[in-house]
Motif scaffolding. Structure first.
Motif, mmCIF file in Angstrom:
data_model
loop_
_atom_site.group_PDB
_atom_site.id
_atom_site.type_symbol
_atom_site.label_atom_id
_atom_site.label_comp_id
_atom_site.label_asym_id
_atom_site.label_seq_id
_atom_site.Cartn_x
_atom_site.Cartn_y
_atom_site.Cartn_z
ATOM 1 N N GLN A 136 86.750 54.025 78.579
ATOM 2 C CA GLN A 136 86.533 55.322 79.475
ATOM 3 C C GLN A 136 87.679 56.484 79.266
ATOM 4 O O GLN A 136 87.642 57.540 79.710
ATOM 5 N N ALA A 137 88.892 55.881 78.797
ATOM 6 C CA ALA A 137 90.031 56.782 78.583
ATOM 7 C C ALA A 137 89.816 57.586 77.373
ATOM 8 O O ALA A 137 90.594 58.737 77.241
ATOM 9 N N MET A 138 89.041 57.423 76.524
ATOM 10 C CA MET A 138 88.844 58.204 75.293
ATOM 11 C C MET A 138 87.900 59.180 75.723
ATOM 12 O O MET A 138 86.993 59.363 76.292
ATOM 13 N N SER A 139 88.342 60.329 74.574
ATOM 14 C CA SER A 139 87.385 61.351 74.560
ATOM 15 C C SER A 139 86.044 61.004 73.526
ATOM 16 O O SER A 139 86.118 60.134 72.851
ATOM 17 N N PRO A 140 85.115 61.722 73.816
ATOM 18 C CA PRO A 140 83.969 61.346 72.866
ATOM 19 C C PRO A 140 84.280 61.347 71.338
ATOM 20 O O PRO A 140 83.793 60.495 70.700
ATOM 21 N N ALA A 141 85.061 62.086 70.698
ATOM 22 C CA ALA A 141 85.518 62.226 69.551
ATOM 23 C C ALA A 141 86.248 61.019 69.263
ATOM 24 O O ALA A 141 86.173 60.480 68.013
ATOM 25 N N GLU A 142 87.181 60.535 70.017
ATOM 26 C CA GLU A 142 87.926 59.277 69.822
ATOM 27 C C GLU A 142 86.886 57.874 69.895
ATOM 28 O O GLU A 142 87.294 57.302 69.106
ATOM 29 N N GLN A 143 85.867 58.172 70.845
ATOM 30 C CA GLN A 143 85.001 57.134 70.797
ATOM 31 C C GLN A 143 84.401 56.730 69.460
ATOM 32 O O GLN A 143 84.160 56.016 68.847
ATOM 33 N N THR A 144 83.841 57.841 68.923
ATOM 34 C CA THR A 144 83.183 58.106 67.522
ATOM 35 C C THR A 144 84.092 57.637 66.523
ATOM 36 O O THR A 144 83.661 57.039 65.552
ATOM 37 N N GLY A 145 85.429 57.961 66.538
ATOM 38 C CA GLY A 145 86.297 57.587 65.554
ATOM 39 C C GLY A 145 86.574 56.241 65.377
ATOM 40 O O GLY A 145 86.552 55.735 64.201
ATOM 41 N N ILE A 146 86.829 55.576 66.719
ATOM 42 C CA ILE A 146 87.091 54.230 66.785
ATOM 43 C C ILE A 146 85.870 53.245 66.453
ATOM 44 O O ILE A 146 85.906 52.352 65.695
ATOM 45 N N MET A 147 84.705 53.744 66.717
ATOM 46 C CA MET A 147 83.534 53.105 66.159
ATOM 47 C C MET A 147 83.298 53.172 64.655
ATOM 48 O O MET A 147 82.849 52.145 63.917
ATOM 49 N N ARG A 148 83.617 54.353 63.967
ATOM 50 C CA ARG A 148 83.575 54.753 62.822
ATOM 51 C C ARG A 148 84.579 53.562 61.968
ATOM 52 O O ARG A 148 84.259 52.890 60.966
ATOM 53 N N GLN A 149 85.741 53.364 62.397
ATOM 54 C CA GLN A 149 86.739 52.348 61.970
ATOM 55 C C GLN A 149 86.089 50.975 62.105
ATOM 56 O O GLN A 149 86.329 50.289 61.110
ATOM 57 N N ALA A 150 85.715 50.750 63.080
ATOM 58 C CA ALA A 150 85.179 49.154 63.480
ATOM 59 C C ALA A 150 84.289 49.071 62.574
ATOM 60 O O ALA A 150 84.027 47.892 62.166
ATOM 61 N N THR A 151 83.373 50.075 62.216
ATOM 62 C CA THR A 151 82.125 49.634 61.335
ATOM 63 C C THR A 151 82.259 49.748 59.761
ATOM 64 O O THR A 151 81.819 49.030 59.159
ATOM 65 N N GLN A 152 83.261 50.521 59.392
ATOM 66 C CA GLN A 152 83.522 51.007 57.993
ATOM 67 C C GLN A 152 84.700 50.141 57.598
ATOM 68 O O GLN A 152 85.102 50.128 56.385
ATOM 69 N N GLY A 153 85.830 50.067 58.469
ATOM 70 C CA GLY A 153 86.882 49.434 58.313
ATOM 71 C C GLY A 153 87.138 47.912 58.069
ATOM 72 O O GLY A 153 88.223 47.313 57.801
ATOM 73 N N HIS A 154 86.125 47.369 58.612
ATOM 74 C CA HIS A 154 85.938 45.846 58.907
ATOM 75 C C HIS A 154 84.801 45.231 58.235
ATOM 76 O O HIS A 154 83.721 45.713 58.112
ATOM 77 N N MET A 155 84.789 43.769 58.062
ATOM 78 C CA MET A 155 83.777 43.116 57.626
ATOM 79 C C MET A 155 82.995 42.647 58.825
ATOM 80 O O MET A 155 83.591 42.112 59.803
ATOM 81 N N THR A 156 81.608 42.708 58.753
ATOM 82 C CA THR A 156 80.811 41.662 59.780
ATOM 83 C C THR A 156 80.657 40.338 59.242
ATOM 84 O O THR A 156 81.192 39.980 58.120
ATOM 85 N N LEU A 157 80.261 39.607 60.241
ATOM 86 C CA LEU A 157 80.160 38.047 59.973
ATOM 87 C C LEU A 157 79.232 37.830 58.708
ATOM 88 O O LEU A 157 79.732 36.992 57.760
ATOM 89 N N ASP A 158 78.379 38.557 58.567
ATOM 90 C CA ASP A 158 77.520 38.487 57.479
ATOM 91 C C ASP A 158 78.140 38.600 55.966
ATOM 92 O O ASP A 158 78.018 38.203 55.088
ATOM 93 N N ASP A 159 79.130 39.807 56.154
ATOM 94 C CA ASP A 159 79.865 40.095 54.988
ATOM 95 C C ASP A 159 80.645 39.023 54.656
ATOM 96 O O ASP A 159 80.812 38.762 53.342
ATOM 97 N N ILE A 160 81.300 38.478 55.659
ATOM 98 C CA ILE A 160 82.185 37.383 55.216
ATOM 99 C C ILE A 160 81.454 36.393 54.462
ATOM 100 O O ILE A 160 81.871 35.702 53.543
ATOM 101 N N GLY A 161 80.291 36.019 54.981
ATOM 102 C CA GLY A 161 79.647 34.682 54.531
ATOM 103 C C GLY A 161 79.166 35.304 52.913
ATOM 104 O O GLY A 161 79.405 34.319 52.066
ATOM 105 N N HIS A 162 78.791 36.287 52.593
ATOM 106 C CA HIS A 162 78.438 37.058 51.393
ATOM 107 C C HIS A 162 79.459 37.013 50.517
ATOM 108 O O HIS A 162 79.412 36.471 49.067
#
Length: 299
Positions: free
Chosen positions: A225-251
């Motif tokens: 809630q303390a983030m701006s919409p741009a910050e929310q978009t940025g942190i979700m981009r980092q979470a989805t592109q900069g990290h592996m999913t559980l499926d990724d780990i298995g593969h």
């Protein structure tokens, strides 16, 4: 059963930047033939070493995967305490570019305290004569009688754009010991380089992330809630592109033909510290053993 000459203790197993009451931030201890090596040094590393019965004076070699503070914020405290406890031999810190800068900054931060302690008596060796940072590239970056360490650049920062594009580096490390091969992914998205590095490893210690769990944790503690919409978009981009999913780990584990996966650097879950369901998700794509790390577990 033959006793292994190498041991791994997961000192801190929490992903940052959240604080977890029962988990310190990312740090690991590799022990080979009685010699200690630290891999990452998030907040709480010094206290976890004390809990593990390790004297920080005996820590002489540290490896940093990247410079997010949940992997480095405990480094200065670890170094300073070692100096306070009469460490006079060099402590060498190896990591991506700017590691030398990081260590110099830690030395500067504790220089005032060190100056006072020298005036107090009992210490004569200046603190900057004990700590040394080394910027390393990829390939074989370190070797001694116990270990051979190989680094690759992973994809943790590949999504960076503009002036930040290519500026920051994040590494995964392969440790070859007399009896085992142990690979630390560091923080990374899917990466062919990491998969190749992990080829036939006995143990793969992997970052473990859930984008949705991370978002829900931020909503619960008010960060979202303390983030701006741009910050929310940025942190979700980092979470989805900069990290592996559980499926990724298995593969990755399957393609690399590793024997055992240890899930660490665990994204905070809302209302529970049970990560068994995450291990089951990884097992959908990997037939080997999947373990969930806790602080001070030994592998």
């Amino acid at each position: 059963m033959q006793k292994l000459s190498s041991r791994i203790i997961t000192l801190g197993t929490a992903a940052g930047p959240s604080l977890a009451p029962h988990r310190a931030q990312s740090s690991n201890l590799l022990i080979v033939n009685g010699t200690y090596y630290v891999v990452d040094a998030g907040d709480g590393v010094a206290r976890r070493l004390a809990r593990a019965g390790v004297d920080v004076r005996d820590i002489g070699t540290i490896f940093i995967t990247h410079h997010h503070d949940d992997h480095t914020s405990g480094l200065g405290t670890l170094l300073s305490i070692a100096w306070d406890r009469q460490r006079t031999k060099p402590i060498n810190v190896y990591g991506p570019p700017r590691t030398q800068e990081l260590v110099k900054a830690a030395v500067q931060y504790f220089a005032i305290s060190a100056e006072i302690r020298i005036a107090d008596g009992g210490r004569t060796v200046p603190i900057d004569r004990v700590f040394f940072g080394h910027d390393v590239g990829t390939g074989v970056i370190y070797q001694d009688a116990n270990i051979k360490v190989t680094a690759v650049e992973n994809s943790h920062f590949d999504f960076h754009t503009g002036q930040a594009s290519g500026k920051h580096k994040s590494y995964a490390y392969r440790f070859e010991t007399p009896d085992r091969v142990i690979v630390f992914t560091g923080d990374t998205g899917p990466s062919d380089a990491v998969t190749e590095l992990a080829n036939s490893a006995d143990l793969l210690v992997t970052e473990t992330s859930s984008c949705e769990e991370r978002k829900q944790a931020m909503i619960k503690d008010g960060r979202w809630q303390a983030m701006s919409p741009a910050e929310q978009t940025g942190i979700m981009r980092q979470a989805t592109q900069g990290h592996m999913t559980l499926d990724d780990i298995g593969h990755v584990a399957t393609r690399a033909n590793v024997k055992t996966v240890t899930l660490s650097h665990l994204t905070q879950r809302v209302g529970t510290d049970d990560y068994a369901p995450w291990a089951e998700e990884v097992k959908k794509h990997f037939a080997g053993q999947v373990l969930v790390a806790k602080d001070l577990m030994e592998f």
